[in-house]
Design a protein around this motif. Structure first.
Motif, PDB file in Angstrom:
ATOM      1  N   LEU A 119       0.862  -1.172   0.000  1.00  0.00           N
ATOM      2  CA  LEU A 119       0.000   0.000   0.000  1.00  0.00           C
ATOM      3  C   LEU A 119       0.901   1.224   0.000  1.00  0.00           C
ATOM      4  O   LEU A 119       1.803   1.329   0.821  1.00  0.00           O
ATOM      5  N   GLY A 120       0.665   2.144  -0.932  1.00  0.00           N
ATOM      6  CA  GLY A 120       1.525   3.314  -1.035  1.00  0.00           C
ATOM      7  C   GLY A 120       2.972   2.942  -1.291  1.00  0.00           C
ATOM      8  O   GLY A 120       3.880   3.675  -0.922  1.00  0.00           O
ATOM      9  N   GLY A 121       3.182   1.787  -1.926  1.00  0.00           N
ATOM     10  CA  GLY A 121       4.535   1.342  -2.224  1.00  0.00           C
ATOM     11  C   GLY A 121       5.248   0.696  -1.054  1.00  0.00           C
ATOM     12  O   GLY A 121       6.432   0.364  -1.161  1.00  0.00           O
ATOM     13  N   ARG A 122       4.569   0.504   0.053  1.00  0.00           N
ATOM     14  CA  ARG A 122       5.177  -0.096   1.243  1.00  0.00           C
ATOM     15  C   ARG A 122       4.622  -1.503   1.448  1.00  0.00           C
ATOM     16  O   ARG A 122       3.417  -1.713   1.374  1.00  0.00           O
ATOM     17  N   ALA A 123       5.506  -2.428   1.722  1.00  0.00           N
ATOM     18  CA  ALA A 123       5.075  -3.800   1.987  1.00  0.00           C
ATOM     19  C   ALA A 123       4.145  -3.818   3.200  1.00  0.00           C
ATOM     20  O   ALA A 123       4.396  -3.142   4.201  1.00  0.00           O
ATOM     21  N   VAL A 124       3.062  -4.589   3.097  1.00  0.00           N
ATOM     22  CA  VAL A 124       2.049  -4.615   4.147  1.00  0.00           C
ATOM     23  C   VAL A 124       2.076  -5.939   4.893  1.00  0.00           C
ATOM     24  O   VAL A 124       2.060  -7.016   4.290  1.00  0.00           O
ATOM     25  N   ARG A 125       2.099  -5.845   6.203  1.00  0.00           N
ATOM     26  CA  ARG A 125       1.888  -7.012   7.063  1.00  0.00           C
ATOM     27  C   ARG A 125       0.501  -6.867   7.678  1.00  0.00           C
ATOM     28  O   ARG A 125       0.204  -5.861   8.335  1.00  0.00           O
ATOM     29  N   ILE A 126      -0.365  -7.839   7.426  1.00  0.00           N
ATOM     30  CA  ILE A 126      -1.746  -7.770   7.898  1.00  0.00           C
ATOM     31  C   ILE A 126      -1.892  -8.580   9.183  1.00  0.00           C
ATOM     32  O   ILE A 126      -1.617  -9.777   9.210  1.00  0.00           O
ATOM     33  N   GLU A 127      -2.300  -7.906  10.243  1.00  0.00           N
ATOM     34  CA  GLU A 127      -2.562  -8.551  11.535  1.00  0.00           C
ATOM     35  C   GLU A 127      -4.070  -8.744  11.665  1.00  0.00           C
ATOM     36  O   GLU A 127      -4.821  -7.771  11.668  1.00  0.00           O
ATOM     37  N   VAL A 128      -4.529  -9.990  11.767  1.00  0.00           N
ATOM     38  CA  VAL A 128      -5.963 -10.278  11.836  1.00  0.00           C
ATOM     39  C   VAL A 128      -6.341 -10.678  13.258  1.00  0.00           C
ATOM     40  O   VAL A 128      -5.696 -11.545  13.859  1.00  0.00           O
ATOM     41  N   GLU A 129      -7.380 -10.035  13.801  1.00  0.00           N
ATOM     42  CA  GLU A 129      -7.926 -10.390  15.106  1.00  0.00           C
ATOM     43  C   GLU A 129      -9.413 -10.697  14.974  1.00  0.00           C
ATOM     44  O   GLU A 129     -10.136 -10.012  14.246  1.00  0.00           O
ATOM     45  N   ASP A 130      -9.854 -11.734  15.696  1.00  0.00           N
ATOM     46  CA  ASP A 130     -11.254 -12.152  15.659  1.00  0.00           C
ATOM     47  C   ASP A 130     -12.096 -11.208  16.511  1.00  0.00           C
ATOM     48  O   ASP A 130     -11.958 -11.152  17.730  1.00  0.00           O
ATOM     49  N   GLU A 131     -12.972 -10.468  15.857  1.00  0.00           N
ATOM     50  CA  GLU A 131     -13.877  -9.552  16.550  1.00  0.00           C
ATOM     51  C   GLU A 131     -14.855 -10.302  17.441  1.00  0.00           C
ATOM     52  O   GLU A 131     -15.330  -9.776  18.453  1.00  0.00           O
ATOM     53  N   GLY A 132     -15.168 -11.542  17.061  1.00  0.00           N
ATOM     54  CA  GLY A 132     -16.114 -12.329  17.837  1.00  0.00           C
ATOM     55  C   GLY A 132     -17.537 -11.839  17.669  1.00  0.00           C
ATOM     56  O   GLY A 132     -17.860 -11.084  16.750  1.00  0.00           O
ATOM     57  N   GLU A 133     -18.408 -12.219  18.593  1.00  0.00           N
ATOM     58  CA  GLU A 133     -19.838 -11.922  18.458  1.00  0.00           C
ATOM     59  C   GLU A 133     -20.309 -10.824  19.392  1.00  0.00           C
ATOM     60  O   GLU A 133     -21.365 -10.238  19.183  1.00  0.00           O
ATOM     61  N   THR A 134     -19.525 -10.499  20.413  1.00  0.00           N
ATOM     62  CA  THR A 134     -19.965  -9.526  21.407  1.00  0.00           C
ATOM     63  C   THR A 134     -19.115  -8.265  21.355  1.00  0.00           C
ATOM     64  O   THR A 134     -18.005  -8.260  20.814  1.00  0.00           O
ATOM     65  N   THR A 135     -19.620  -7.203  21.949  1.00  0.00           N
ATOM     66  CA  THR A 135     -18.832  -5.971  22.022  1.00  0.00           C
ATOM     67  C   THR A 135     -17.612  -6.167  22.923  1.00  0.00           C
ATOM     68  O   THR A 135     -16.563  -5.565  22.691  1.00  0.00           O
ATOM     69  N   LYS A 136     -17.742  -7.031  23.926  1.00  0.00           N
ATOM     70  CA  LYS A 136     -16.609  -7.302  24.814  1.00  0.00           C
ATOM     71  C   LYS A 136     -15.474  -7.980  24.058  1.00  0.00           C
ATOM     72  O   LYS A 136     -14.305  -7.595  24.185  1.00  0.00           O
ATOM     73  N   SER A 137     -15.801  -9.000  23.255  1.00  0.00           N
ATOM     74  CA  SER A 137     -14.759  -9.688  22.488  1.00  0.00           C
ATOM     75  C   SER A 137     -14.155  -8.759  21.432  1.00  0.00           C
ATOM     76  O   SER A 137     -12.955  -8.797  21.165  1.00  0.00           O
ATOM     77  N   GLY A 138     -14.980  -7.903  20.844  1.00  0.00           N
ATOM     78  CA  GLY A 138     -14.480  -6.966  19.852  1.00  0.00           C
ATOM     79  C   GLY A 138     -13.535  -5.951  20.447  1.00  0.00           C
ATOM     80  O   GLY A 138     -12.487  -5.626  19.859  1.00  0.00           O
ATOM     81  N   ALA A 139     -13.873  -5.431  21.631  1.00  0.00           N
ATOM     82  CA  ALA A 139     -13.006  -4.458  22.295  1.00  0.00           C
ATOM     83  C   ALA A 139     -11.672  -5.090  22.681  1.00  0.00           C
ATOM     84  O   ALA A 139     -10.610  -4.467  22.550  1.00  0.00           O
ATOM     85  N   ALA A 140     -11.714  -6.348  23.123  1.00  0.00           N
ATOM     86  CA  ALA A 140     -10.481  -7.050  23.486  1.00  0.00           C
ATOM     87  C   ALA A 140      -9.604  -7.288  22.261  1.00  0.00           C
ATOM     88  O   ALA A 140      -8.371  -7.149  22.314  1.00  0.00           O
ATOM     89  N   ALA A 141     -10.230  -7.630  21.147  1.00  0.00           N
ATOM     90  CA  ALA A 141      -9.478  -7.854  19.914  1.00  0.00           C
ATOM     91  C   ALA A 141      -8.818  -6.563  19.432  1.00  0.00           C
ATOM     92  O   ALA A 141      -7.690  -6.579  18.918  1.00  0.00           O
ATOM     93  N   LEU A 142      -9.518  -5.446  19.586  1.00  0.00           N
ATOM     94  CA  LEU A 142      -8.938  -4.152  19.208  1.00  0.00           C
ATOM     95  C   LEU A 142      -7.692  -3.863  20.046  1.00  0.00           C
ATOM     96  O   LEU A 142      -6.680  -3.378  19.522  1.00  0.00           O
ATOM     97  N   GLU A 143      -7.749  -4.165  21.332  1.00  0.00           N
ATOM     98  CA  GLU A 143      -6.580  -3.955  22.193  1.00  0.00           C
ATOM     99  C   GLU A 143      -5.393  -4.795  21.725  1.00  0.00           C
ATOM    100  O   GLU A 143      -4.237  -4.347  21.778  1.00  0.00           O
ATOM    101  N   ASN A 144      -5.662  -6.003  21.266  1.00  0.00           N
ATOM    102  CA  ASN A 144      -4.577  -6.849  20.750  1.00  0.00           C
ATOM    103  C   ASN A 144      -3.913  -6.213  19.537  1.00  0.00           C
ATOM    104  O   ASN A 144      -2.688  -6.300  19.356  1.00  0.00           O
ATOM    105  N   LEU A 145      -4.701  -5.564  18.699  1.00  0.00           N
ATOM    106  CA  LEU A 145      -4.136  -4.897  17.531  1.00  0.00           C
ATOM    107  C   LEU A 145      -3.309  -3.684  17.942  1.00  0.00           C
ATOM    108  O   LEU A 145      -2.262  -3.398  17.345  1.00  0.00           O
ATOM    109  N   TYR A 146      -3.755  -2.981  18.963  1.00  0.00           N
ATOM    110  CA  TYR A 146      -2.951  -1.859  19.466  1.00  0.00           C
ATOM    111  C   TYR A 146      -1.613  -2.354  20.022  1.00  0.00           C
ATOM    112  O   TYR A 146      -0.571  -1.727  19.813  1.00  0.00           O
TER     113      TYR A 146
END
Length: 398
Positions: A74-101
């Motif tokens: 992207l933009g000429g820069r090699a991309v490493r994609i980090e995938v986190e499972d959002e899950g089904e609940t807002t709690k699991s989604g918020a936790a997954a976001l923290e893992n990405l941070y």
């Protein structure tokens, strides 16, 4: 690839057009070019489990397809994609976001559960890492500097249908019945419709929580609607309920397609949801910001590539994630060879112009949501396959 060379293909499927390909996209290799820029890490927050699993799969496919078409950059820069499972609940989604941070990503793309965005809004602003929401976003959620939407706001399907029906039914004088399941999204849809359509919109019928999708369960609701004698119905019901509801309407003397027109948000018949419907749903009109039938070069190319790679038609979900990648591509291209940070990327996102997209060209408005066309589709047979057949434009929103 249907006679398209690589440079032309990238020009059709990137937000900077053909001219931008030589200026900063994948494939350049001379001294000081993007091929020498440092790599970046992008987070994908998508559900691999739960009710939104199929939406999450399409978000991931759409984003990765764009990156693959650009040699993993992207933009000429090699991309490493980090995938986190959002899950089904807002709690699991918020936790997954923290893992990405914790993984120190430059930006986050995804979020299939609209209820998650208000929960994490303050955290996103605190982290100062741009989040590109690639599925429906709550219309009533206040905009935030670090949250961008590449799909749509939850009330927009209703707004698009209401604008269309005002033109068709005597400037809002024709009666329209409204029915929805309970919840914030349903309330936003019904409020949006009524606000645009006006006094011809009848009182909202809210389906009792826990209703089973049988004809008998819907008989009373269909009877109430038949007594009101509407010209059209706008319904927000689960895909698994639609056929039973349409059968109940017919039993009550309102045959969809002949006695009354039935409209719904496009997600009810998108992707896996369309597979849930049967011939009993034929004649259902839906509003969506994308159709695989759209007649533009970017969509012809994208749709044919998607079908060849995944053996099925692309969805609006895949397009929104594909476009999120295109937007990041533009922002990173604008960064040139300079040092990147999430804050700098967020600033550059503000400078992204028109996005050349399979859905038709669009751009961000001041609330960081798409200004884009909406389309009317009809559930019908396209040969032997049940499809969303493109009928016409509805409105431009945003």
């Amino acid at each position: 690839m249907d006679g398209l060379d690589r440079r032309r293909l990238l020009g059709l499927l990137t937000g900077v057009g053909v001219a931008g390909v030589t200026g900063g996209l994948a494939g350049c290799s001379t001294a000081g070019t993007p091929s020498e820029r440092s790599g970046v890490s992008i987070g994908l927050l998508v559900p691999a489990t739960g009710a939104n699993k199929e939406v999450g799969a399409d978000l991931e496919l759409g984003f990765k397809l764009y990156v693959d078409l650009h040699d993993g950059k992207l933009g000429g820069r090699a991309v490493r994609i980090e995938v986190e499972d959002e899950g089904e609940t807002t709690k699991s989604g918020a936790a997954a976001l923290e893992n990405l941070y914790k993984a120190q990503v430059l930006a986050v793309v995804g979020v299939a559960n609209p209820d998650l965005l208000p929960i994490v809004r303050d955290r996103v602003e605190e982290a100062k890492v741009p989040l590109l929401a690639a599925h429906a976003a709550p219309a009533e959620m206040p905009s935030a500097p670090y949250i961008w939407r590449t799909s749509y706001l939850t009330d927009e399907p209703a707004l698009a249908v209401a604008h269309y029906l005002r033109r068709r039914l005597g400037n809002g004088s024709g009666k329209v019945s409204l029915i929805t399941v309970p919840g914030t999204a349903g309330a936003e849809l019904m409020l949006g419709f009524t606000k645009v359509y006006g006094s011809g919109a009848q009182d909202v019928i809210t389906v009792k929580s826990g209703i089973k999708p049988t004809t008998a369960d819907y008989a009373s609701y269909a009877g109430q609607i038949a007594d009101r004698n509407p010209k059209a119905i706008f319904c927000n019901l689960p895909s698994s309920h639609i056929v039973k509801f349409m059968a109940a309407l017919k039993q009550a003397g309102l045959t969809p397609g002949s006695d009354v027109e039935l409209y719904a948000p496009g997600a009810i018949a998108e992707g896996g949801a369309l597979d849930e419907l049967s011939d009993g749903a034929r004649g259902l009109f839906t509003a969506m910001h994308y159709s695989a039938d759209l007649n533009n070069m970017a969509n012809h190319t994208f749709s044919s590539l998607f079908q060849a790679k995944f053996q099925r038609s692309p969805t609006a979900f895949a397009v929104a994630a594909f476009d999120a990648a295109a937007v990041l591509d533009q922002a990173l291209t604008l960064a040139g060879d300079g040092t990147l940070s999430p804050q700098k990327v967020n600033t550059l996102l503000s400078n992204v112009g028109q996005v050349i997209s399979p859905r038709g060209n669009w751009q961000f408005n001041q609330q960081r949501s798409p200004q884009q066309k909406w389309y009317l589709r009809k559930v019908e047979k396209d040969g032997p396959i049940l499809s969303n057949v493109l009928i016409s434009d509805l409105a431009t929103l945003g």
